[in-house]
Design a protein around this motif. Structure first.
Motif, mmCIF file in Angstrom:
data_model
loop_
_atom_site.group_PDB
_atom_site.id
_atom_site.type_symbol
_atom_site.label_atom_id
_atom_site.label_comp_id
_atom_site.label_asym_id
_atom_site.label_seq_id
_atom_site.Cartn_x
_atom_site.Cartn_y
_atom_site.Cartn_z
ATOM 1 N N ALA A 60 21.566 60.592 68.561
ATOM 2 C CA ALA A 60 21.754 60.864 67.139
ATOM 3 C C ALA A 60 22.088 59.574 66.393
ATOM 4 O O ALA A 60 21.572 59.345 65.278
ATOM 5 C CB ALA A 60 22.856 61.901 66.933
ATOM 6 N N ASN A 61 22.906 58.731 66.980
ATOM 7 C CA ASN A 61 23.273 57.461 66.364
ATOM 8 C C ASN A 61 22.052 56.566 66.203
ATOM 9 O O ASN A 61 21.844 55.955 65.150
ATOM 10 C CB ASN A 61 24.342 56.771 67.205
ATOM 11 N N THR A 62 21.212 56.513 67.224
ATOM 12 C CA THR A 62 19.981 55.719 67.147
ATOM 13 C C THR A 62 19.077 56.234 66.039
ATOM 14 O O THR A 62 18.521 55.456 65.258
ATOM 15 C CB THR A 62 19.253 55.741 68.507
ATOM 16 N N GLU A 63 18.932 57.551 65.959
ATOM 17 C CA GLU A 63 18.096 58.149 64.914
ATOM 18 C C GLU A 63 18.640 57.827 63.530
ATOM 19 O O GLU A 63 17.881 57.490 62.607
ATOM 20 C CB GLU A 63 18.015 59.662 65.118
ATOM 21 N N LEU A 64 19.959 57.908 63.361
ATOM 22 C CA LEU A 64 20.574 57.579 62.073
ATOM 23 C C LEU A 64 20.380 56.111 61.715
ATOM 24 O O LEU A 64 20.133 55.782 60.545
ATOM 25 C CB LEU A 64 22.056 57.934 62.082
ATOM 26 N N ARG A 65 20.463 55.237 62.702
ATOM 27 C CA ARG A 65 20.241 53.801 62.444
ATOM 28 C C ARG A 65 18.802 53.559 61.973
ATOM 29 O O ARG A 65 18.578 52.773 61.051
ATOM 30 C CB ARG A 65 20.544 52.978 63.686
ATOM 31 N N HIS A 66 17.840 54.229 62.620
ATOM 32 C CA HIS A 66 16.444 54.073 62.211
ATOM 33 C C HIS A 66 16.224 54.612 60.795
ATOM 34 O O HIS A 66 15.522 53.992 59.983
ATOM 35 C CB HIS A 66 15.509 54.761 63.202
ATOM 36 N N THR A 67 16.820 55.757 60.501
ATOM 37 C CA THR A 67 16.703 56.336 59.167
ATOM 38 C C THR A 67 17.326 55.416 58.124
ATOM 39 O O THR A 67 16.754 55.185 57.054
ATOM 40 C CB THR A 67 17.370 57.728 59.115
ATOM 41 N N ASN A 68 18.481 54.868 58.433
ATOM 42 C CA ASN A 68 19.164 53.961 57.523
ATOM 43 C C ASN A 68 18.320 52.712 57.277
ATOM 44 O O ASN A 68 18.194 52.260 56.130
ATOM 45 C CB ASN A 68 20.534 53.586 58.078
ATOM 46 N N ALA A 69 17.724 52.166 58.327
ATOM 47 C CA ALA A 69 16.874 50.986 58.171
ATOM 48 C C ALA A 69 15.669 51.305 57.293
ATOM 49 O O ALA A 69 15.284 50.494 56.431
ATOM 50 C CB ALA A 69 16.431 50.472 59.542
ATOM 51 N N ALA A 70 15.059 52.475 57.492
ATOM 52 C CA ALA A 70 13.908 52.869 56.680
ATOM 53 C C ALA A 70 14.313 53.048 55.213
ATOM 54 O O ALA A 70 13.583 52.630 54.300
ATOM 55 C CB ALA A 70 13.290 54.162 57.220
ATOM 56 N N LEU A 71 15.465 53.640 54.975
ATOM 57 C CA LEU A 71 15.937 53.825 53.602
ATOM 58 C C LEU A 71 16.250 52.489 52.934
ATOM 59 O O LEU A 71 15.939 52.282 51.751
ATOM 60 C CB LEU A 71 17.165 54.739 53.581
ATOM 61 N N ASN A 72 16.850 51.578 53.669
ATOM 62 C CA ASN A 72 17.132 50.247 53.124
ATOM 63 C C ASN A 72 15.849 49.500 52.813
ATOM 64 O O ASN A 72 15.756 48.812 51.787
ATOM 65 C CB ASN A 72 18.007 49.432 54.077
ATOM 66 N N ALA A 73 14.844 49.626 53.671
ATOM 67 C CA ALA A 73 13.552 48.987 53.409
ATOM 68 C C ALA A 73 12.913 49.567 52.158
ATOM 69 O O ALA A 73 12.351 48.831 51.333
ATOM 70 C CB ALA A 73 12.635 49.157 54.620
ATOM 71 N N GLU A 74 13.000 50.868 51.994
ATOM 72 C CA GLU A 74 12.446 51.519 50.795
ATOM 73 C C GLU A 74 13.209 51.085 49.543
ATOM 74 O O GLU A 74 12.609 50.839 48.495
ATOM 75 C CB GLU A 74 12.496 53.043 50.953
#
Length: 84
Positions: A60-74
């Protein structure tokens, strides 16, 4: 790691290897990394129920990190597209 341990981990849902057409377990690189993590935790005396919870939380932590990175890129993309 012994076959008994591998089967036990599979029964507990800790790892789910792919199967060949003949039914042979096929372990991916991710499966092998997960098995190494399981081995490290069992060496520390952690029981299988706790390992399952730890792995779930790590996933879950890994998934949240990926989501956070995608949101920051956007967000960066939007700031560059619409500077104020």
């Amino acid at each position: 790691m012994g076959m008994h341990s591998l089967r036990l981990y599979e029964q507990h849902g800790l790892v789910t290897p792919a199967r060949s057409t003949g039914g042979t377990r096929r372990y991916s690189d991710d499966d092998l990394a997960r098995l190494a993590r399981i081995a490290a935790l069992t060496a520390q005396g952690v029981n299988l129920a706790a390992i399952a919870r730890i792995l779930d939380l790590e996933d879950a932590n890994t998934e949240l990190r990926h989501t956070n990175a995608a949101l920051n890129a956007e967000l960066d993309r939007l700031h560059h597209h619409n500077p104020q």
